[in-house]
Design a protein around this motif. Structure first.
Motif, PDB file in Angstrom:
ATOM      1  N   GLY A 176       0.796  -1.224   0.000  1.00 23.81           N
ATOM      2  CA  GLY A 176       0.000   0.000   0.000  1.00 23.81           C
ATOM      3  C   GLY A 176       0.820   1.262   0.000  1.00 23.81           C
ATOM      4  O   GLY A 176       1.708   1.448  -0.840  1.00 23.81           O
ATOM      5  N   ASP A 177       0.543   2.119   0.974  1.00 20.89           N
ATOM      6  CA  ASP A 177       1.226   3.413   1.044  1.00 20.89           C
ATOM      7  C   ASP A 177       2.541   3.353   1.812  1.00 20.89           C
ATOM      8  O   ASP A 177       3.128   4.395   2.104  1.00 20.89           O
ATOM      9  N   ALA A 178       3.008   2.146   2.133  1.00 24.83           N
ATOM     10  CA  ALA A 178       4.293   2.035   2.832  1.00 24.83           C
ATOM     11  C   ALA A 178       5.453   2.270   1.870  1.00 24.83           C
ATOM     12  O   ALA A 178       6.504   2.784   2.255  1.00 24.83           O
ATOM     13  N   GLY A 179       5.276   1.875   0.626  1.00 22.18           N
ATOM     14  CA  GLY A 179       6.312   2.105  -0.381  1.00 22.18           C
ATOM     15  C   GLY A 179       7.548   1.242  -0.195  1.00 22.18           C
ATOM     16  O   GLY A 179       7.640   0.405   0.714  1.00 22.18           O
ATOM     17  N   LEU A 180       8.499   1.439  -1.111  1.00 23.87           N
ATOM     18  CA  LEU A 180       9.786   0.752  -1.062  1.00 23.87           C
ATOM     19  C   LEU A 180      10.887   1.719  -0.660  1.00 23.87           C
ATOM     20  O   LEU A 180      10.978   2.825  -1.190  1.00 23.87           O
ATOM     21  N   ALA A 181      11.726   1.269   0.269  1.00 22.49           N
ATOM     22  CA  ALA A 181      12.904   2.062   0.627  1.00 22.49           C
ATOM     23  C   ALA A 181      13.963   1.948  -0.456  1.00 22.49           C
ATOM     24  O   ALA A 181      14.793   2.849  -0.629  1.00 22.49           O
ATOM     25  N   GLY A 182      13.949   0.830  -1.184  1.00 21.58           N
ATOM     26  CA  GLY A 182      14.989   0.652  -2.187  1.00 21.58           C
ATOM     27  C   GLY A 182      14.683  -0.454  -3.178  1.00 21.58           C
ATOM     28  O   GLY A 182      13.865  -1.343  -2.918  1.00 21.58           O
ATOM     29  N   LEU A 183      15.331  -0.340  -4.316  1.00 26.76           N
ATOM     30  CA  LEU A 183      15.338  -1.376  -5.338  1.00 26.76           C
ATOM     31  C   LEU A 183      16.790  -1.675  -5.672  1.00 26.76           C
ATOM     32  O   LEU A 183      17.546  -0.758  -6.023  1.00 26.76           O
ATOM     33  N   VAL A 184      17.185  -2.931  -5.527  1.00 24.78           N
ATOM     34  CA  VAL A 184      18.538  -3.348  -5.899  1.00 24.78           C
ATOM     35  C   VAL A 184      18.432  -4.168  -7.182  1.00 24.78           C
ATOM     36  O   VAL A 184      17.920  -5.286  -7.173  1.00 24.78           O
ATOM     37  N   ASN A 185      18.882  -3.581  -8.278  1.00 17.90           N
ATOM     38  CA  ASN A 185      18.879  -4.280  -9.562  1.00 17.90           C
ATOM     39  C   ASN A 185      20.128  -5.159  -9.645  1.00 17.90           C
ATOM     40  O   ASN A 185      21.183  -4.740 -10.114  1.00 17.90           O
ATOM     41  N   ASN A 186      19.974  -6.382  -9.177  1.00 25.20           N
ATOM     42  CA  ASN A 186      21.112  -7.291  -9.071  1.00 25.20           C
ATOM     43  C   ASN A 186      21.073  -8.412 -10.102  1.00 25.20           C
ATOM     44  O   ASN A 186      22.117  -8.952 -10.464  1.00 25.20           O
ATOM     45  N   ALA A 187      19.894  -8.779 -10.592  1.00 21.13           N
ATOM     46  CA  ALA A 187      19.777  -9.904 -11.519  1.00 21.13           C
ATOM     47  C   ALA A 187      20.646  -9.667 -12.750  1.00 21.13           C
ATOM     48  O   ALA A 187      20.639  -8.585 -13.332  1.00 21.13           O
ATOM     49  N   GLY A 188      21.395 -10.683 -13.126  1.00 21.00           N
ATOM     50  CA  GLY A 188      22.245 -10.537 -14.301  1.00 21.00           C
ATOM     51  C   GLY A 188      22.917 -11.839 -14.674  1.00 21.00           C
ATOM     52  O   GLY A 188      22.997 -12.775 -13.869  1.00 21.00           O
ATOM     53  N   ILE A 189      23.394 -11.892 -15.912  1.00 19.87           N
ATOM     54  CA  ILE A 189      24.131 -13.050 -16.407  1.00 19.87           C
ATOM     55  C   ILE A 189      25.382 -12.557 -17.125  1.00 19.87           C
ATOM     56  O   ILE A 189      25.515 -11.367 -17.415  1.00 19.87           O
ATOM     57  N   ALA A 190      26.307 -13.477 -17.400  1.00 15.53           N
ATOM     58  CA  ALA A 190      27.514 -13.136 -18.154  1.00 15.53           C
ATOM     59  C   ALA A 190      27.632 -14.093 -19.334  1.00 15.53           C
ATOM     60  O   ALA A 190      27.726 -15.302 -19.150  1.00 15.53           O
ATOM     61  N   VAL A 191      27.595 -13.540 -20.522  1.00 12.22           N
ATOM     62  CA  VAL A 191      27.764 -14.317 -21.750  1.00 12.22           C
ATOM     63  C   VAL A 191      29.144 -14.006 -22.308  1.00 12.22           C
ATOM     64  O   VAL A 191      29.501 -12.832 -22.461  1.00 12.22           O
ATOM     65  N   GLY A 192      29.937 -15.031 -22.593  1.00  8.93           N
ATOM     66  CA  GLY A 192      31.303 -14.810 -23.057  1.00  8.93           C
ATOM     67  C   GLY A 192      31.641 -15.575 -24.318  1.00  8.93           C
ATOM     68  O   GLY A 192      30.999 -16.569 -24.648  1.00  8.93           O
ATOM     69  N   GLY A 193      32.654 -15.095 -25.000  1.00  5.03           N
ATOM     70  CA  GLY A 193      33.140 -15.766 -26.196  1.00  5.03           C
ATOM     71  C   GLY A 193      33.723 -14.767 -27.169  1.00  5.03           C
ATOM     72  O   GLY A 193      33.615 -13.555 -26.967  1.00  5.03           O
ATOM     73  N   PRO A 194      34.352 -15.239 -28.244  1.00  2.33           N
ATOM     74  CA  PRO A 194      34.923 -14.326 -29.237  1.00  2.33           C
ATOM     75  C   PRO A 194      33.828 -13.559 -29.971  1.00  2.33           C
ATOM     76  O   PRO A 194      32.863 -14.156 -30.456  1.00  2.33           O
ATOM     77  N   PHE A 195      33.985 -12.273 -30.053  1.00  5.47           N
ATOM     78  CA  PHE A 195      33.021 -11.402 -30.727  1.00  5.47           C
ATOM     79  C   PHE A 195      32.695 -11.942 -32.127  1.00  5.47           C
ATOM     80  O   PHE A 195      31.538 -11.996 -32.539  1.00  5.47           O
ATOM     81  N   MET A 196      33.713 -12.342 -32.859  1.00  5.10           N
ATOM     82  CA  MET A 196      33.564 -12.761 -34.247  1.00  5.10           C
ATOM     83  C   MET A 196      32.767 -14.054 -34.389  1.00  5.10           C
ATOM     84  O   MET A 196      32.160 -14.316 -35.427  1.00  5.10           O
TER      85      MET A 196
END
Length: 287
Positions: free
Chosen positions: A77-97
């Motif tokens: 309700g009207d309590a709201g959020l003190a914070g949002l931590v955008n932590n979700a993520g992945i790492a994709v690696g390899g040669p660009f080409m």
């Protein structure tokens, strides 16, 4: 206005997200943590107690994100959020080409567009509306040193984090309108499962026929393995991030780098091409 004690952390199932959830719960916050699987929701609820409340959604599933935001708005309700931590993520690696456009898109779908969608969906609960009945919240963006310094074979990941850095610079200024602060966390190597999800891709079967394969192997053994060995634990990083969040006047950026002088300061003082040649020579990219 009242100060909220609710916080949303995406990617809470493991690593920094899990350790952050643990710290916030221990400090009296009600933590809403996003996970993708019911079994992770059950595990975290059992581990962290009644002050941890799972939200099940994938950041790339926009309908699920909208539903989670609507459900949370009804709950707090009207309590709201003190914070949002955008932590979700992945790492994709390899040669660009050797990498497909779809692989680059997947990296950006999670680390950039998913993050944008989550932020937009939950901004009203952080105070991005007229006459919000609670103090404005704070957004913490988990970026990476890779957003400012790209290593070989990490173009998708570095590109996504560089995009995040630029987005954050603009967003922080825009949200002055509501008093919502936005801070960047730039970790170096941290002992988290992301290494299992991303770095191992560097030696996948599909790259064995690549002209870059010998350099990939050397990169893994000379840089990745060493980085993981010397990396900080995720709970140590989480404590720094929690303190940054709690600071009365947070800095705009927090660099979390083990052996900072040698691993960050010295390379930044050296000419860029000198650093390029050093890395290239070490892994066999220089003829």
């Amino acid at each position: 206005m009242a100060k909220s004690k609710n916080i949303l952390i995406t990617g809470a199932s493991t690593g920094i997200g899990y350790d952050l959830a643990k710290i916030f719960v221990a400090n009296g916050y009600a933590v809403y943590g996003s996970v993708r699987k019911q079994k992770d929701a059950d595990r975290l609820s059992a581990d962290l107690g009644e002050n941890f409340k799972p939200l099940i959604f994938d950041v790339t599933d926009y309908d699920a994100v909208d539903k989670a935001a609507a459900d949370l708005a009804k709950e707090i309700g009207d309590a709201g959020l003190a914070g949002l931590v955008n932590n979700a993520g992945i790492a994709v690696g390899g040669p660009f080409m050797d990498m497909s456009i779809d692989e680059f898109k997947y990296q950006f779908d999670v680390n950039v567009f998913g993050l944008i969608k989550v932020t937009q969906a939950f901004l009203p609960l952080l105070g991005a509306r007229e006459n919000a009945p609670f103090d404005p919240g704070k957004i913490v963006q988990i970026s990476s040193v890779a957003g400012r310094h790209g290593m070989p074979f990490m173009a998708p990941y570095s590109g996504s984090k560089h995009a995040l850095e630029g987005i954050t610079e603009s967003l922080r200024k825009e949200l002055l309108l509501f008093g919502i602060d936005v801070i960047l966390i730039e970790p170096g190597p941290i002992k988290t499962p992301i290494w299992n999800k991303g770095a191992s891709e560097l030696v996948e079967e599909k790259f064995k026929g690549s002209i870059f394969y010998p350099a990939l192997i050397k990169f893994q053994t000379k840089f990745v393995a060493k980085a993981v060995k010397n990396a900080w634990t995720s709970d140590r990083a989480a404590k720094i991030i929690f303190d940054a969040f709690e600071a009365k006047r947070s800095k705009t950026r927090y660099l979390i780098v083990p052996q900072k002088f040698m691993n960050w300061t010295v390379p930044r003082l050296m000419p860029t091409r000198t650093v390029d040649k050093f890395i290239g020579k070490a892994i066999g990219l220089l003829k």
